[in-house]
Motif scaffolding. Structure first.
Motif, PDB file in Angstrom:
ATOM      1  N   VAL A 228       0.829  -1.203   0.000  1.00 43.80           N
ATOM      2  CA  VAL A 228       0.000   0.000   0.000  1.00 43.80           C
ATOM      3  C   VAL A 228       0.868   1.259   0.000  1.00 43.80           C
ATOM      4  N   GLY A 229       1.946   1.237   0.770  1.00 44.07           N
ATOM      5  CA  GLY A 229       2.846   2.393   0.790  1.00 44.07           C
ATOM      6  C   GLY A 229       3.498   2.644  -0.548  1.00 44.07           C
ATOM      7  N   ILE A 232       1.078   4.509  -2.630  1.00 42.59           N
ATOM      8  CA  ILE A 232       0.937   5.891  -2.165  1.00 42.59           C
ATOM      9  C   ILE A 232       2.123   6.726  -2.633  1.00 42.59           C
ATOM     10  N   MET A 235       1.806   7.417  -6.230  1.00 39.49           N
ATOM     11  CA  MET A 235       0.818   8.465  -6.482  1.00 39.49           C
ATOM     12  C   MET A 235       1.412   9.844  -6.253  1.00 39.49           C
ATOM     13  N   LEU A 236       2.292   9.968  -5.237  1.00 38.54           N
ATOM     14  CA  LEU A 236       2.841  11.274  -4.902  1.00 38.54           C
ATOM     15  C   LEU A 236       3.965  11.686  -5.851  1.00 38.54           C
ATOM     16  N   GLN A 245       1.586   5.562 -11.913  1.00 36.20           N
ATOM     17  CA  GLN A 245       1.593   5.167 -10.505  1.00 36.20           C
ATOM     18  C   GLN A 245       1.893   3.681 -10.357  1.00 36.20           C
TER      19      GLN A 245
END
Length: 279
Positions: A228-229, A232, A235-236, A245
């Motif tokens: 999950v990280g 994230i 995405m950033l 992504q």
């Protein structure tokens, strides 16, 4: 029999063992021992090595800048190949045709000089390392350079065609795409840096395991959170689209698994090493 004089007492066997240095001492090699340097000497050495780094970067820049325009055309090739016929990249600022290739040449000079820069850093810190630290530090240093370059290559040949192919097809009809050369350069440099840093994950995992911050078993147990990280972070660090992504998150997860694997091997190596070589 007369006893030896009190001032010339013969030391016992145990005392001799305590006073005799161990030949397998895990300190710096005898031929590497140098007189202790003062703080000023260390600062002067650091200054000299920093000057060498800057000089190496400037030399690379002097050799790269004459080809800056050609290099920019090569870097922008993935986008220009996908633009509709008759549409080209533009410069919205008067100084962009000069500063965009200049910026690219300067950044590329740093990329090219990274091996020499890291060599200078290694030469500065190596005299203070023990033998077992040197055995691990140099392979990790070399691997970090290779992984950073692999991340940039992966971004150029795999990510850029897919990302730009997506962007050039989702625009409204009647809108002509004419990307600005400065904006494009900023975008690709961010992508190069993001993927280069992301490919350093195995090195970070190995260092955390060797430093005792965590263990391979703990990292493996936290695998769902890591996945999950990764998404994230993807995405950033990437544009707001699912393709880029995912293209960053999946390699990060694979590299995380490789870091756990090599971390186990590195930890086993240090545990199997003799007592005088173990950290």
């Amino acid at each position: 029999m007369t006893s030896p004089p009190s001032g010339d007492a013969v030391p016992s066997t145990d005392e001799e063992k305590l006073k005799t240095p161990s030949p397998a001492n895990d300190g710096p090699d005898d031929d590497e021992l140098q007189p202790e340097m003062s703080l000023i000497d260390h600062l002067l050495e650091l200054r000299n090595r920093l000057l060498k780094m800057v000089l190496a970067t400037l030399i690379c820049f002097a050799g790269i800048y004459p080809f800056a325009n050609r290099i920019y055309l090569w870097v922008s090739q993935p986008l220009r190949d996908l633009l509709p016929e008759g549409q080209v990249m533009i410069a919205t600022d008067v100084t962009s045709p000069f500063f965009a290739p200049l910026k690219l040449a300067l950044v590329l000079s740093v990329f090219v000089a990274i091996p020499y820069i890291l060599y200078q850093l290694w030469s500065f810190v190596a005299p203070g390392l023990y033998r077992h630290e040197k055995k691990l530090a140099f392979p990790l240093l070399f691997s970090s350079v290779v992984l950073f370059y692999l991340g940039a290559v992966f971004a150029y040949f795999v990510v850029f065609p897919l990302v730009f192919g997506f962007f050039t097809t989702v625009g409204p009809e009647g809108i002509s795409e004419m990307p600005d050369i400065s904006s494009y350069l900023t975008f690709v440099l961010k992508m190069f840096f993001a993927f280069g840093v992301a490919f350093e994950i195995p090195i970070a995992v190995i260092l955390m395991i060797l430093a005792g911050i965590t263990t391979p078993e703990d990292l493996a147990a936290k695998r769902p959170y890591v996945v999950v990280g990764c998404f994230i972070v993807g995405m950033l660090l990437t544009p707001p689209d699912v393709i880029s992504q995912t293209l960053l998150a999946l390699p990060m997860w694979v590299l995380f698994e490789l870091g756990i694997l090599f971390g186990r091997l590195a930890r086993r190596h240090t545990e199997d090493a003799p007592a005088d070589e173990a950290p």
